[in-house]
Design a protein around this motif. Structure first.
Motif, PDB file in Angstrom:
ATOM      1  N   LEU A 261      -9.688   1.122   1.106  1.00 23.91           N
ATOM      2  CA  LEU A 261     -10.707   0.302   1.755  1.00 23.91           C
ATOM      3  C   LEU A 261     -11.311  -0.707   0.782  1.00 23.91           C
ATOM      4  CD1 LEU A 261     -12.653   2.856   3.982  1.00 23.91           C
ATOM      5  CD2 LEU A 261     -11.361   0.869   4.768  1.00 23.91           C
ATOM      6  N   ALA A 262     -11.677  -0.213  -0.396  1.00 24.00           N
ATOM      7  CA  ALA A 262     -12.368  -1.077  -1.362  1.00 24.00           C
ATOM      8  C   ALA A 262     -11.474  -2.219  -1.832  1.00 24.00           C
ATOM      9  CB  ALA A 262     -12.842  -0.243  -2.547  1.00 24.00           C
ATOM     10  N   MET A 263     -10.173  -1.937  -1.998  1.00 25.39           N
ATOM     11  CA  MET A 263      -9.258  -2.957  -2.520  1.00 25.39           C
ATOM     12  C   MET A 263      -8.427  -3.631  -1.429  1.00 25.39           C
ATOM     13  SD  MET A 263      -8.051  -1.104  -6.067  1.00 25.39           S
ATOM     14  CE  MET A 263      -7.277  -2.593  -6.688  1.00 25.39           C
ATOM     15  N   ASN A 264      -8.705  -3.253  -0.158  1.00 23.85           N
ATOM     16  CA  ASN A 264      -8.067  -3.914   0.980  1.00 23.85           C
ATOM     17  C   ASN A 264      -6.541  -3.853   0.893  1.00 23.85           C
ATOM     18  OD1 ASN A 264      -7.869  -5.295   3.386  1.00 23.85           O
ATOM     19  ND2 ASN A 264      -8.279  -7.313   2.498  1.00 23.85           N
ATOM     20  N   TYR A 265      -6.002  -2.626   0.778  1.00 25.09           N
ATOM     21  CA  TYR A 265      -4.550  -2.434   0.698  1.00 25.09           C
ATOM     22  C   TYR A 265      -3.880  -2.974   1.960  1.00 25.09           C
ATOM     23  CZ  TYR A 265      -4.516   0.738  -3.378  1.00 25.09           C
ATOM     24  OH  TYR A 265      -4.607   1.279  -4.627  1.00 25.09           O
ATOM     25  N   GLN A 266      -2.759  -3.689   1.747  1.00 23.07           N
ATOM     26  CA  GLN A 266      -1.997  -4.263   2.860  1.00 23.07           C
ATOM     27  C   GLN A 266      -0.515  -4.292   2.495  1.00 23.07           C
ATOM     28  OE1 GLN A 266      -3.540  -8.201   4.066  1.00 23.07           O
ATOM     29  NE2 GLN A 266      -5.363  -7.717   2.838  1.00 23.07           N
ATOM     30  N   ARG A 267       0.320  -4.430   3.508  1.00 25.51           N
ATOM     31  CA  ARG A 267       1.737  -4.760   3.310  1.00 25.51           C
ATOM     32  C   ARG A 267       2.102  -5.824   4.338  1.00 25.51           C
ATOM     33  NH1 ARG A 267       6.085  -0.182   4.003  1.00 25.51           N
ATOM     34  NH2 ARG A 267       5.035   0.661   2.176  1.00 25.51           N
ATOM     35  N   ASN A 268       2.325  -7.033   3.871  1.00 23.70           N
ATOM     36  CA  ASN A 268       2.609  -8.171   4.735  1.00 23.70           C
ATOM     37  C   ASN A 268       3.995  -8.713   4.400  1.00 23.70           C
ATOM     38  OD1 ASN A 268      -0.069  -7.952   5.734  1.00 23.70           O
ATOM     39  ND2 ASN A 268      -0.813  -9.126   3.978  1.00 23.70           N
ATOM     40  N   ILE A 269       4.826  -8.839   5.414  1.00 27.64           N
ATOM     41  CA  ILE A 269       6.227  -9.213   5.225  1.00 27.64           C
ATOM     42  C   ILE A 269       6.558 -10.419   6.090  1.00 27.64           C
ATOM     43  CG2 ILE A 269       8.627  -8.457   5.464  1.00 27.64           C
ATOM     44  CD1 ILE A 269       7.612  -5.572   5.160  1.00 27.64           C
ATOM     45  N   ASP A 270       7.251 -11.363   5.494  1.00 25.40           N
ATOM     46  CA  ASP A 270       7.795 -12.503   6.224  1.00 25.40           C
ATOM     47  C   ASP A 270       9.260 -12.606   5.827  1.00 25.40           C
ATOM     48  OD1 ASP A 270       6.944 -14.615   8.083  1.00 25.40           O
ATOM     49  OD2 ASP A 270       7.649 -15.973   6.526  1.00 25.40           O
ATOM     50  N   SER A 271      10.166 -12.370   6.780  1.00 20.65           N
ATOM     51  CA  SER A 271      11.583 -12.303   6.421  1.00 20.65           C
ATOM     52  C   SER A 271      12.443 -13.074   7.417  1.00 20.65           C
ATOM     53  CB  SER A 271      12.058 -10.850   6.365  1.00 20.65           C
ATOM     54  OG  SER A 271      12.041 -10.261   7.654  1.00 20.65           O
ATOM     55  N   TYR A 272      13.589 -13.549   6.896  1.00 19.91           N
ATOM     56  CA  TYR A 272      14.602 -14.232   7.697  1.00 19.91           C
ATOM     57  C   TYR A 272      15.953 -13.627   7.347  1.00 19.91           C
ATOM     58  CZ  TYR A 272      11.021 -17.799   8.491  1.00 19.91           C
ATOM     59  OH  TYR A 272       9.869 -18.452   8.835  1.00 19.91           O
ATOM     60  N   ARG A 273      16.745 -13.380   8.374  1.00 21.42           N
ATOM     61  CA  ARG A 273      18.073 -12.809   8.159  1.00 21.42           C
ATOM     62  C   ARG A 273      19.083 -13.635   8.950  1.00 21.42           C
ATOM     63  NH1 ARG A 273      16.967  -8.176   9.635  1.00 21.42           N
ATOM     64  NH2 ARG A 273      16.708  -7.204   7.588  1.00 21.42           N
ATOM     65  N   LEU A 274      20.106 -14.130   8.263  1.00 19.37           N
ATOM     66  CA  LEU A 274      21.175 -14.908   8.890  1.00 19.37           C
ATOM     67  C   LEU A 274      22.495 -14.233   8.545  1.00 19.37           C
ATOM     68  CD1 LEU A 274      22.018 -17.483  10.436  1.00 19.37           C
ATOM     69  CD2 LEU A 274      22.198 -18.634   8.217  1.00 19.37           C
ATOM     70  N   GLY A 275      23.281 -13.898   9.558  1.00 18.68           N
ATOM     71  CA  GLY A 275      24.537 -13.197   9.300  1.00 18.68           C
ATOM     72  C   GLY A 275      25.633 -13.622  10.241  1.00 18.68           C
ATOM     73  N   SER A 276      26.847 -13.235   9.910  1.00 16.38           N
ATOM     74  CA  SER A 276      27.994 -13.538  10.758  1.00 16.38           C
ATOM     75  C   SER A 276      28.972 -12.371  10.724  1.00 16.38           C
ATOM     76  CB  SER A 276      28.705 -14.815  10.297  1.00 16.38           C
ATOM     77  OG  SER A 276      29.385 -14.598   9.071  1.00 16.38           O
ATOM     78  N   ARG A 277      29.717 -12.237  11.798  1.00 14.12           N
ATOM     79  CA  ARG A 277      30.758 -11.214  11.903  1.00 14.12           C
ATOM     80  C   ARG A 277      31.903 -11.800  12.722  1.00 14.12           C
ATOM     81  NH1 ARG A 277      31.124  -5.580  11.800  1.00 14.12           N
ATOM     82  NH2 ARG A 277      28.937  -5.504  11.175  1.00 14.12           N
TER      83      ARG A 277
END
Length: 670
Positions: A261-277
């Motif tokens: 709480l005091a240190m405002n713990y977070q996990r924020n993710i911004d991701s892009y995935r480009l693939g081919s098969r």
């Protein structure tokens, strides 16, 4: 494909609720039935979970909800959409992120190149099925670890025609909506899904929001060649309430860790995935598949310090399957290669209430993992295959510290993992199998960098295991089942041990450990025409017995390894009325708590949770309504826990389970 097997019960797979008849299956994305045949052509515990197992439920957010009836998989929620995942005791010492299991989406790795990863980038509403390959059975997916691999497969435009709308709401401020759709356009097909969600969370400082986009486009070059492009974007913001003491978890479960709480713990993710098969059928016996992907991910993660990481991962793969005859005997040969290369711009700063302060760490991290494999199944009798295989590979890890060159390091690890087994089709409905498989798990960068002052990268050896497994699966009358028993001799298991200074612990190698267990899952059609003509009552359950322990350790003797319960039982009774209405009470039972430390001084409690699910399929299946109530008795319990070498009585290691809650949703297809 074996002709008699293709028409047996083993080949029959229900389609997810959102599927309709496809004009022609995609070469690059097999149907559920074809995928199950592929999984069950290997002599090991591989499970296919169709989407209807979890899409008829509102509030499904993580691996626990998707895989609750998959025996051998321990996936318990921590907070938000985060999960503690272990398969057959893999990664038990990993208190954050992921190790020991390879996660993929449409065959494209979710993990980073060093094997670590997050769970939050997976959207349960987008999947057609989930494929679980335990242990060394997953080496064809580049997983050479004790835990194996899980592949989350999205639909294609050849599986879905039309538009699907979905909306859900529930306890603790949970809201989620999705729009998806697909179709075919001559030689092309496409499918797209967009999901937005938010929740306040059960605990203080556990709220979050997310937006996810998934897209794939296929092009049928000819009847025997097809290529497909995949695109995924995730934007996730998540507060972290943190682990608390055992007393707090049971007596004040909605309380967050004071430091978080005091240190405002977070996990924020911004991701892009480009693939081919791309898939090319060279002739009636031979299929060639190849492809690659690029994933970029920005992680902003204020915890004890503000972690600011930018990762780029590149993956390539090629696989060939030949199913023909040798000397008049049927022979199936599979071989291929996997390559992963990743870079991380790894920076840390002073965490000032969730904001960046002065820089404390800067490094350029690189990981490379490459492997090749071959597996041959020779049918010495029409229904008995002798299976042999081998995989080999190399992993390199390096970290160049920009602020202090002495704190960098590098290492290289090589392996060869042989495999042998038998696959017996006892009847057209029932298989039996056995295998002896070797596996190797190289260390991840986060484990290695922490050891630089205490011996460098060479201080951590790869974890190796030899696993003996026997099992059976199939259908007997009204009963469909999967049963497996295994015993793994593990050498140099990566486990937490006390560090050189008081109060610290690091990932180090144990000497010898044992992982053994039994996995049983089944469905029984208990009755028909009970209250109305064409109604049914189906019983479903999954039981996992896990015995993980040190083997004559100098300090911990034969103590149990911490982090996972010995027994887990989940069961459901589902009544379905011909009008489309259904109701399903369920039970989640852990009869014995698990230890949270190597010393076996502190453990969780047992618990039993009662829930209820219900729903209706109306308008010829176009409209779906669903409701779920969880933990009806509002039982206070510990869902998961971090582990330690020795746990102090007030150690903050415990994650409280979710209290009483309810969720409702609707789905409309047109």
């Amino acid at each position: 494909m074996i002709p008699w097997l293709a028409t047996s019960a083993l080949a029959q797979t229900e389609l997810p609720e959102m599927q309709v008849a496809a004009p022609r299956p995609a070469l690059t994305a097999p149907t559920d039935a074809d995928a199950r045949l592929r999984l069950w052509s290997s002599p090991g515990a591989n499970t296919l979970v169709p989407a209807h197992d979890f899409l008829d439920r509102p509030g499904t957010t993580g691996l626990r909800d998707m895989l609750e009836y998959t025996a051998g998989v321990f996936a318990q929620p921590k907070w938000g959409e985060d999960t503690r995942l272990s398969i057959r005791g893999s990664g038990l010492a990993r208190n954050f992120h992921l190790r020991g299991v390879r996660l993929l989406q449409d065959g494209i790795p979710v993990n980073q190149a060093d094997g670590s990863g997050d769970f939050q980038e997976l959207d349960p509403l987008t999947f057609q099925r989930v494929e679980v390959l335990r242990g060394g059975n997953a080496f064809t997916l580049g997983a050479n670890t004790l835990g194996g691999a899980i592949d989350f497969v999205t639909p294609t435009g050849r599986d879905i025609s039309g538009v699907n709308l979905r909306a859900e709401a529930g306890s603790f401020g949970f809201l989620r909506s999705q729009i998806s759709g697909g179709g075919t356009y001559g030689p092309m097909d496409g499918w797209i899904s967009g999901t937005i969600a938010q929740q306040d969370g059960y605990r203080d400082h556990s709220g979050g929001s997310s937006g996810r986009l998934n897209l794939n486009i296929g092009y049928r070059i000819s009847d025997d060649a097809e290529t497909r492009l995949y695109f995924t974007h995730n934007s996730i913001q998540q507060d972290i309430p943190g682990a608390v003491s055992r007393s707090q978890a049971l007596n004040a479960p909605r309380t967050a860790n004071a430091t978080n709480l005091a240190m405002n713990y977070q996990r924020n993710i911004d991701s892009y995935r480009l693939g081919s098969r791309t898939a090319v059928r060279l002739n009636v016996d031979t299929l060639l598949e190849f492809g690659g992907s690029w994933v970029t991910r920005q992680l902003n993660h204020p915890i004890f310090q503000y972690i600011d990481n930018r990762t780029n991962d590149f993956n390539l793969f090629a696989r060939g399957t030949w199913d023909g005859t040798v000397g008049g005997l049927r022979n199936r040969l599979v071989g291929g290669i996997n390559y992963a290369y990743g870079t991380t711009d790894n920076r840390r700063f002073v965490n000032f209430q969730g904001n960046r302060g002065a820089q404390t760490f800067s490094a350029s991290d690189r990981a490379q993992t490459a492997d090749a494999y071959v597996e041959n199944s020779l049918y010495v009798l029409p229904r008995l295959a002798v299976v042999t295989g081998v995989s080999g590979g190399q992993a390199t890890r390096s970290s160049d510290n920009r602020l202090n060159a002495a704190l960098g390091g590098s290492g290289r690890w090589n392996w060869v993992n042989p495999r042998a087994g038998l696959l017996w089709q006892a009847t057209p409905e029932v298989q039996a199998y056995g295998n002896l498989t070797w596996s190797t798990e190289p260390p991840t960068l986060s484990d290695l960098v922490a050891l630089v002052p205490f011996g460098g990268f060479s201080a951590l050896k790869p974890q190796r295991a030899t696993t003996l497994e026997i099992g059976t699966r199939g259908t007997a009358g009204r009963f469909t089942f999967e049963l497996a028993a295994y015993h793994a001799w593990v050498d140099k298991e990566i486990q937490l041990f006390m560090g050189p200074t008081s109060g610290t612990s690091f990932a180090r190698n144990a000497d010898r450990t044992i992982h053994q267990g039994v996995e049983l899952a089944g469905t029984f059609l208990a009755g028909r025409d009970l209250l109305a003509e064409r109604d049914s009552l189906t019983l479903r359950g999954a039981y996992t017995f896990s015995d993980f322990r040190f083997d004559g350790d100098a300090t911990y003797r034969d103590n149990q390894l911490p982090g996972a319960p010995r027994h887990v039982l989940r069961a459901e009774a589902r009544y379905r009325h011909p009008s489309g209405f259904w109701i399903a009470p369920n039970l989640d039972y852990v009869p014995e708590g698990f230890f949270v430390d190597n010393a076996n001084t502190t453990r969780t409690d047992s618990y039993a949770l009662i829930g209820l699910r219900a729903g209706a399929e109306l308008l010829d299946g176009r409209l779906g309504l669903f409701l779920e109530a969880r933990n009806l008795a509002d039982r206070r319990y510990i869902s998961s826990a971090s582990v330690a070498p020795v746990a102090a009585p007030n150690a903050a290691l415990f994650e409280p389970g979710l209290g009483r809650s309810a969720y409702a949703g609707a789905r409309l297809r047109f």
